[in-house]
Motif scaffolding. Structure first.
Motif, mmCIF file in Angstrom:
data_model
loop_
_atom_site.group_PDB
_atom_site.id
_atom_site.type_symbol
_atom_site.label_atom_id
_atom_site.label_comp_id
_atom_site.label_asym_id
_atom_site.label_seq_id
_atom_site.Cartn_x
_atom_site.Cartn_y
_atom_site.Cartn_z
ATOM 1 N N VAL A 237 -40.147 -8.277 -57.418
ATOM 2 C CA VAL A 237 -40.273 -8.002 -58.852
ATOM 3 C C VAL A 237 -40.153 -6.503 -59.098
ATOM 4 O O VAL A 237 -39.453 -6.052 -60.016
ATOM 5 N N TYR A 238 -40.830 -5.721 -58.249
ATOM 6 C CA TYR A 238 -40.762 -4.261 -58.361
ATOM 7 C C TYR A 238 -39.334 -3.762 -58.194
ATOM 8 O O TYR A 238 -38.847 -2.938 -58.982
ATOM 9 N N LEU B 24 -35.796 -3.340 -71.793
ATOM 10 C CA LEU B 24 -35.941 -3.074 -70.366
ATOM 11 C C LEU B 24 -36.893 -1.905 -70.117
ATOM 12 O O LEU B 24 -37.758 -1.975 -69.237
ATOM 13 N N ARG C 59 -46.320 0.607 -58.805
ATOM 14 C CA ARG C 59 -46.661 0.681 -60.229
ATOM 15 C C ARG C 59 -46.501 2.107 -60.765
ATOM 16 O O ARG C 59 -46.050 2.317 -61.888
ATOM 17 N N GLY D 298 -33.231 -1.895 -62.687
ATOM 18 C CA GLY D 298 -32.890 -1.784 -64.111
ATOM 19 C C GLY D 298 -33.213 -0.409 -64.675
ATOM 20 O O GLY D 298 -32.422 0.164 -65.440
ATOM 21 N N LEU D 299 -34.350 0.141 -64.293
ATOM 22 C CA LEU D 299 -34.737 1.456 -64.789
ATOM 23 C C LEU D 299 -33.847 2.558 -64.225
ATOM 24 O O LEU D 299 -33.571 3.562 -64.904
ATOM 25 N N LYS E 229 -36.532 -5.317 -58.656
ATOM 26 C CA LYS E 229 -35.696 -5.717 -59.787
ATOM 27 C C LYS E 229 -35.942 -4.788 -60.976
ATOM 28 O O LYS E 229 -34.987 -4.328 -61.631
ATOM 29 N N GLU E 230 -37.202 -4.500 -61.268
ATOM 30 C CA GLU E 230 -37.525 -3.595 -62.374
ATOM 31 C C GLU E 230 -37.004 -2.189 -62.098
ATOM 32 O O GLU E 230 -36.452 -1.530 -62.988
ATOM 33 N N ASP F 213 -47.273 1.149 -68.771
ATOM 34 C CA ASP F 213 -48.528 0.408 -68.627
ATOM 35 C C ASP F 213 -49.710 1.289 -69.042
ATOM 36 O O ASP F 213 -50.030 2.262 -68.359
ATOM 37 N N ARG G 251 -40.641 4.977 -66.756
ATOM 38 C CA ARG G 251 -40.722 4.470 -68.134
ATOM 39 C C ARG G 251 -41.235 5.541 -69.087
ATOM 40 O O ARG G 251 -40.759 5.667 -70.219
ATOM 41 N N LEU H 161 -42.727 3.050 -61.381
ATOM 42 C CA LEU H 161 -42.214 2.419 -62.589
ATOM 43 C C LEU H 161 -42.822 3.061 -63.832
ATOM 44 O O LEU H 161 -42.133 3.274 -64.834
#
Length: 354
Positions: free
Chosen positions: A110-111, A333, A311, A117-118, A113-114, A338, A318, A314
Motif C-alpha cells: 500500500v505504501y 491523489l 508514514r 503516485g506521489l 503504491k501511494e 495525515d 503530501r 508520505l
C-alpha cells in the motif's frame, strides 16, 4: 480558517531563549565514560520514567506497570550503541515512543503504491517549477536518526537531477567561520527553475551548535533574532520556502542508532553528534521548542512525527505538494497530510507532553 501569523522573536526574547537552551545543554553535557556521571544520568531518567507513568485521577498505576517503567528508565540510562544487544524493552517500546499515535505499521504494498503516485506528482511539480521559473527551497531538520536522508531520497528519487540539488554541508571551513553566518547557505539557494533541498541548514545554529557547545548563547540569540528577517527576504524575492522538522521518540532513536552501528553499510551515518544525542535528549528538546517558537514566522514549521518511516515519507511529500499550485495536480491523489503525524509547528508546541 487561516491562522494568525506568529510574531518573530524580539531581541530580548531571542536572548532569553538562547540562555535557556544553553542552560539545558550544560545540564546534559556529561562524559559517558565516567561512572558517577552515568549514575547521575540514570537517576534523572528514572525520575523521568516514573513521571511518565503518573496515574490519571482515579486510575492508580499497578505495581507491575511501575516496575516495567522503572526497568525501561534503567535500560535507557545504560544504553550504549556498541552493546552486545539492544534492550528488548527499548525495542518493544520504540514504535509507540514519544506518544506516537499509531500501533500498526502500514502494509508495504500500500505504501509503495501511494509513494509511486506521489512521485509522479513530484515530477509534475518539477516540470512546473522549470517551465514557470519558480524557485523552491525545502529545509529538513530533525532529531538524529529521524530519517531525513531516507525521506529526501524518496522525494528526489525520480526527479531530474539537473534541476534538483541536495545541499548537505560539512562543518564550516576557517574562512566560512569568519563570514556572515548565512553566507555559505545563500550560495546554495535555488536559481530559477530549480529545487534546493537542505539536509540540515542554517538552523544548525538553533539546535545542534548550542547543544553541542559549538557556539555561544549570544550567537544563538543573534541568530534567532535575524533568521525571520533573512527568511522574509527570501520569500519576498520569490523563493517558495518550506521548513520540515522530523521528530521521533526517545526509544525509537536508540533503536535506530543501535541498528546503524551493527550494520556495516549504515555505520558511516554515525557521527560524533549522533553518538552524543541520547545524553542530550532534553537539551535538544528544549532547543527544538525554542527554535520553533521563535522562528515560526514568516515561514511556518511543519513537524512530522517520524517513528514510522513510511508514514513520515508520505506525509512530508503530501505536505509539500499540497502547498504548491502546480499545473495538473491530482488533488484526490495528493489528498490531505495525515493530521495525526503532520502538525503545524505551533500545534506541535501546544500538544500534551508524551
Amino acid at each position: 480558517m487561516t491562522k494568525k501569523p506568529a510574531k518573530a522573536a524580539t531581541k530580548s526574547q531571542a536572548k532569553a531563549v538562547a540562555k535557556a537552551v544553553a542552560k539545558s545543554a550544560a545540564k546534559s553535557d556529561t562524559t559517558s565514560g565516567a561512572k558517577s556521571e552515568k549514575k547521575s544520568r540514570s537517576a534523572k531518567v528514572d525520575r523521568a520514567g516514573q513521571a511518565a507513568v503518573k496515574p490519571a485521577p482515579g486510575k492508580p498505576i499497578s505495581a507491575k506497570a511501575g516496575r516495567t517503567e522503572e526497568q525501561l528508565a534503567k535500560a535507557i540510562a545504560s544504553f550504549a550503541v556498541d552493546a552486545p544487544e539492544l534492550s528488548p524493552l527499548i525495542a518493544a517500546r520504540a514504535y509507540r515512543s514519544g506518544g506516537y499515535p499509531y500501533s500498526d505499521r502500514p502494509k508495504r504494498k500500500v505504501y509503495e503504491k501511494e509513494l509511486h503516485g506521489l512521485q509522479i506528482e513530484l515530477l509534475k511539480l518539477q516540470e512546473w517549477v522549470k517551465s514557470t521559473h519558480e524557485r523552491v527551497a525545502i529545509v529538513f531538520e530533525g532529531r538524529d536518526a529521524a530519517g531525513k536522508g531516507g525521506t529526501i531520497l524518496r522525494f528526489t528519487q525520480h526527479l531530474n537531477p539537473r534541476f534538483v540539488r541536495i545541499v548537505a554541508l560539512d562543518k564550516p571551513s576557517s574562512v566560512e567561520a569568519g563570514q556572515w553566518y548565512f553566507q555559505r547557505y545563500v550560495a546554495h539557494l535555488p536559481p530559477r527553475g530549480e529545487i534546493a533541498i537542505f539536509d540540515r541548514s542554517w538552523y544548525n545554529r538553533a539546535v545542534i551548535e548550542p547543544v553541542m557547545g559549538f557556539c555561544t548563547p549570544q550567537e544563538t540569540a543573534h541568530f534567532l533574532e535575524q533568521v525571520p528577517t533573512f527568511e522574509k527576504m527570501l520569500i519576498d524575492d520569490g523563493i517558495r520556502l518550506f521548513k520540515i522538522w522530523l521528530d521521533i521518540g526517545r526509544e525509537m532513536q536508540l533503536k535506530r542508532l543501535y541498528e546503524r552501528h551493527i550494520d556495516p553499510l549504515k555505520r558511516w551515518k554515525l557521527s560524533p553528534v549522533d553518538l552524543a544525542a541520547p545524553a542530550r535528549w532534553d537539551a535538544i528538546s528544549a532547543a527544538r521548542d525554542a527554535m520553533i517558537g521563535a522562528t515560526h514566522a514568516p515561514v511556518p514549521w511543519s513537524v512530522v512525527r517520524a517513528n514510522d518511516k513510511m508514514r513520515a515519507r508520505l506525509g512530508v511529500i503530501r505536505q509539500i505538494l499540497a502547498q504548491i499550485p502546480y499545473e495538473g495536480r491530482d488533488d484526490r491523489l495528493v489528498g490531505v497530510p495525515d493530521p495525526a503525524i503532520v502538525l503545524d509547528g505551533r500545534e506541535f508546541l501546544e500538544r500534551p507532553s508524551a
